[in-house]
Design an enzyme around this catalytic site. Structure first.
Site, PDB file in Angstrom:
ATOM      1  N   ARG A 134       0.817  -1.218   0.000  1.00  0.00           N
ATOM      2  CA  ARG A 134       0.000   0.000   0.000  1.00  0.00           C
ATOM      3  C   ARG A 134       0.850   1.267   0.000  1.00  0.00           C
ATOM      4  NH1 ARG A 134      -4.975  -0.935   4.141  1.00  0.00           N
ATOM      5  NH2 ARG A 134      -6.406  -1.876   2.650  1.00  0.00           N
ATOM      6  N   GLY A 191       5.660  -0.102  -2.905  1.00  0.00           N
ATOM      7  CA  GLY A 191       4.942  -1.371  -3.045  1.00  0.00           C
ATOM      8  C   GLY A 191       3.780  -1.266  -4.029  1.00  0.00           C
ATOM      9  N   SER A 207      17.855   3.002   0.429  1.00  0.00           N
ATOM     10  CA  SER A 207      17.745   4.436   0.160  1.00  0.00           C
ATOM     11  C   SER A 207      19.150   4.992  -0.052  1.00  0.00           C
ATOM     12  CB  SER A 207      17.117   5.093   1.375  1.00  0.00           C
ATOM     13  OG  SER A 207      17.534   6.425   1.479  1.00  0.00           O
ATOM     14  N   SER A 208      19.235   6.082  -0.803  1.00  0.00           N
ATOM     15  CA  SER A 208      20.560   6.650  -1.079  1.00  0.00           C
ATOM     16  C   SER A 208      21.189   7.271   0.170  1.00  0.00           C
ATOM     17  CB  SER A 208      20.472   7.687  -2.199  1.00  0.00           C
ATOM     18  OG  SER A 208      19.529   8.682  -1.865  1.00  0.00           O
ATOM     19  N   CYS A 209      20.416   7.413   1.269  1.00  0.00           N
ATOM     20  CA  CYS A 209      21.020   7.992   2.475  1.00  0.00           C
ATOM     21  C   CYS A 209      21.931   7.005   3.201  1.00  0.00           C
ATOM     22  CB  CYS A 209      19.959   8.530   3.422  1.00  0.00           C
ATOM     23  SG  CYS A 209      18.983   7.232   4.149  1.00  0.00           S
ATOM     24  N   TYR A 228      17.939   5.753  10.465  1.00  0.00           N
ATOM     25  CA  TYR A 228      17.292   5.093   9.323  1.00  0.00           C
ATOM     26  C   TYR A 228      18.346   4.465   8.399  1.00  0.00           C
ATOM     27  CZ  TYR A 228      14.678   4.853   4.892  1.00  0.00           C
ATOM     28  OH  TYR A 228      14.099   4.438   3.713  1.00  0.00           O
ATOM     29  N   LYS A 249      18.937   0.547   7.105  1.00  0.00           N
ATOM     30  CA  LYS A 249      18.948   0.150   5.687  1.00  0.00           C
ATOM     31  C   LYS A 249      20.278  -0.526   5.320  1.00  0.00           C
ATOM     32  CE  LYS A 249      14.860   1.162   4.295  1.00  0.00           C
ATOM     33  NZ  LYS A 249      13.975   0.094   3.798  1.00  0.00           N
ATOM     34  N   LEU A 280      12.441   9.469  -4.067  1.00  0.00           N
ATOM     35  CA  LEU A 280      11.349   8.997  -4.925  1.00  0.00           C
ATOM     36  C   LEU A 280      10.149   9.927  -4.844  1.00  0.00           C
ATOM     37  CD1 LEU A 280      11.494   5.260  -3.829  1.00  0.00           C
ATOM     38  CD2 LEU A 280      12.190   6.163  -6.060  1.00  0.00           C
ATOM     39  N   HIS A 290       8.662  14.007   2.374  1.00  0.00           N
ATOM     40  CA  HIS A 290       9.895  14.445   1.723  1.00  0.00           C
ATOM     41  C   HIS A 290       9.629  15.770   1.000  1.00  0.00           C
ATOM     42  CE1 HIS A 290      11.230  10.236   2.327  1.00  0.00           C
ATOM     43  NE2 HIS A 290      12.367  10.852   2.537  1.00  0.00           N
ATOM     44  N   ARG A 309      19.533  17.530  -4.877  1.00  0.00           N
ATOM     45  CA  ARG A 309      18.923  16.214  -4.779  1.00  0.00           C
ATOM     46  C   ARG A 309      18.552  15.703  -6.177  1.00  0.00           C
ATOM     47  NH1 ARG A 309      20.508  16.968  -0.396  1.00  0.00           N
ATOM     48  NH2 ARG A 309      19.473  16.750   1.627  1.00  0.00           N
TER      49      ARG A 309
HETATM   50  P1  GDP Z   1      16.577  14.258   2.598  1.00  0.00           P
HETATM   51  O1  GDP Z   1      16.789  14.104   1.113  1.00  0.00           O
HETATM   52  O2  GDP Z   1      16.800  13.003   3.361  1.00  0.00           O
HETATM   53  O3  GDP Z   1      17.375  15.420   3.150  1.00  0.00           O
HETATM   54  O4  GDP Z   1      15.036  14.543   2.866  1.00  0.00           O
HETATM   55  P2  GDP Z   1      13.943  15.616   2.429  1.00  0.00           P
HETATM   56  O5  GDP Z   1      13.324  15.244   1.132  1.00  0.00           O
HETATM   57  O6  GDP Z   1      13.013  15.725   3.588  1.00  0.00           O
HETATM   58  O7  GDP Z   1      14.681  17.013   2.292  1.00  0.00           O
HETATM   59  C1  GDP Z   1      15.489  17.354   1.194  1.00  0.00           C
HETATM   60  C2  GDP Z   1      15.895  18.834   1.237  1.00  0.00           C
HETATM   61  O8  GDP Z   1      14.758  19.646   0.957  1.00  0.00           O
HETATM   62  C3  GDP Z   1      16.439  19.309   2.594  1.00  0.00           C
HETATM   63  O9  GDP Z   1      17.482  20.218   2.344  1.00  0.00           O
HETATM   64  C4  GDP Z   1      15.233  20.056   3.188  1.00  0.00           C
HETATM   65  O10 GDP Z   1      15.588  21.041   4.124  1.00  0.00           O
HETATM   66  C5  GDP Z   1      14.665  20.688   1.919  1.00  0.00           C
HETATM   67  N1  GDP Z   1      13.251  21.121   2.025  1.00  0.00           N
HETATM   68  C6  GDP Z   1      12.799  22.345   1.642  1.00  0.00           C
HETATM   69  N2  GDP Z   1      11.501  22.482   1.924  1.00  0.00           N
HETATM   70  C7  GDP Z   1      11.092  21.303   2.472  1.00  0.00           C
HETATM   71  C8  GDP Z   1       9.843  20.832   2.967  1.00  0.00           C
HETATM   72  O11 GDP Z   1       8.825  21.538   2.968  1.00  0.00           O
HETATM   73  N3  GDP Z   1       9.803  19.555   3.446  1.00  0.00           N
HETATM   74  C9  GDP Z   1      10.915  18.735   3.434  1.00  0.00           C
HETATM   75  N4  GDP Z   1      10.807  17.485   3.896  1.00  0.00           N
HETATM   76  N5  GDP Z   1      12.125  19.167   2.997  1.00  0.00           N
HETATM   77  C10 GDP Z   1      12.220  20.438   2.527  1.00  0.00           C
END
Ligand code: GDP
Length: 319
Positions: free
Chosen positions: A13, A17, A108-110, A137, A141, A167, A180, A210
């Site tokens: 879900r 997946g 995950s890439s982290c 996390y 992984k 993703l 995210h 990213r």
């Molecule tokens: P990460 O790739 O593990 O760091 O996870 P995220 O997708 O949560 O964040 C990616 C980047 O986007 C980080 O630099 C966050 O600070 C930035 N970012 C900007 N605005 C946002 C938001 O509204 N939510 C999240 N989750 N990240 C944000």
């Protein structure tokens, strides 16, 4: 791979997946086995063992996980490490005991070090320290992929680990505290447009870079791995290019049609400065991503806006 193989999709879900289920059903796989969280708690070892003994799947796709964005990871590290370790050890060990031939584990890439050379090759795993905002996390992984490697070595299983970059796509999480960045920006831009706000707030400086992969591309890569009979190893799955969070916000702003200004809340963390995967291992085998970022975001936004419209229509006018 046999179209009649019994394939258990753990986490069917979730975003990954559900994409796997769509992909496999669309390509003629007829025996997909699924269980909801209410039917099977994957953190419960005894329940997982009973399930595997009774169902005896031939292939397992381990897409069940507790996932979340930078805020959720930084504020609930215990839940992220405990639940992911429990799911991985229960499912992988029960799969081995039940004689499951093949398994694909999704990471995950982290998992890669914070200060990794870019683009990140699979060999850079465990070469230096992790990004602290999501190290709990990441450790879980890394344990998952080491479980796969170790079971292959000791027991001769054929368990493969895929490491997707960030993703997005259908069934994503749009809750602003746990999501995210991409779903968060889609939601914020949509709400700012609807409310006629002057500004849209983006966390951090906007400088981190990213890479974004549509989840249907990850599902396609998984089918590729299964159909090519790849039996072991660690594979990055990404698109091979990245962009800054500022550029991403501008792209979302354009697609959503928000006319206001983007502002940055630098009290929020940036996280790791760059996360771009080297995808040559899969590319050399003949697979590459198909869905461009603009097209993917446009499609995702249409789905999101349609779901919001349907939700609003269901609510009584004077609630
Ligand atoms: P990460 O790739 O593990 O760091 O996870 P995220 O997708 O949560 O964040 C990616 C980047 O986007 C980080 O630099 C966050 O600070 C930035 N970012 C900007 N605005 C946002 C938001 O509204 N939510 C999240 N989750 N990240 C944000």
């Amino acid at each position: 791979m046999d179209k009649n193989a019994r394939i258990y999709i753990a986490g069917h879900r979730g975003m990954v997946g559900s994409a796997l289920a769509r992909q496999l059903a669309a390509h003629g796989y007829r025996q997909l086995v699924t269980r909801t969280h209410a039917e099977l708690d994957l953190t419960n070892q005894a329940a997982v063992e009973r399930f595997f003994e009774a169902e005896k799947p031939q292939v397992v796709l381990l897409a069940a996980a507790r996932v979340g964005g930078i805020f959720a990871n930084a504020s609930q590290p215990a839940s992220f490490i405990y639940e992911n370790l429990a799911i991985e050890t229960n499912v992988i060990h029960a799969a081995y005991r039940a004689g499951v031939e093949r398994l694909v584990f999704f990471g995950s890439s982290c998992i890669y070090p914070k200060a990794c050379p870019q683009p990140i090759r699979e060999e850079y795993l465990l070469t230096s320290a992790l990004e602290p905002t999501n190290d709990a996390y990441a450790i879980a992984k890394i344990a998952g992929l080491k479980l796969c490697e170790s079971y292959n070595k000791q027991y001769g299983t054929k368990y493969v680990a895929l490491m997707p970059t960030n993703l997005y796509g259908p069934n994503d999480n749009y809750d602003l505290k746990s999501s995210h960045v991409l779903p968060a920006l889609i939601r914020k831009a949509h709400e700012a447009k609807v409310n006629g706000d002057a500004t849209l707030t983006v966390w951090g400086t906007g400088a981190p870079r990213r890479e974004f992969l549509h989840v249907d591309d990850l599902a396609a890569a998984t089918r590729f791995i299964l159909e090519r009979d790849v039996m072991e190893g660690l594979f990055n799955v990404g698109v091979g290019t990245d962009l800054s969070i500022r550029e991403l916000a501008q792209c979302v702003q354009r697609i959503v049609g928000f006319a206001g200004e983007i502002v940055f809340d630098t009290s929020k963390p940036d996280g790791t400065p760059q996360k771009l995967l080297d995808v040559s291992r899969l590319r050399e085998m003949g697979w590459h991503a198909q869905i461009g970022l603009e097209d993917g975001i446009r499609q995702t936004y249409q789905d999101y806006a349609a779901a919001r419209g349907a939700q609003a229509a269901r609510q009584p006018a004077h609630a």
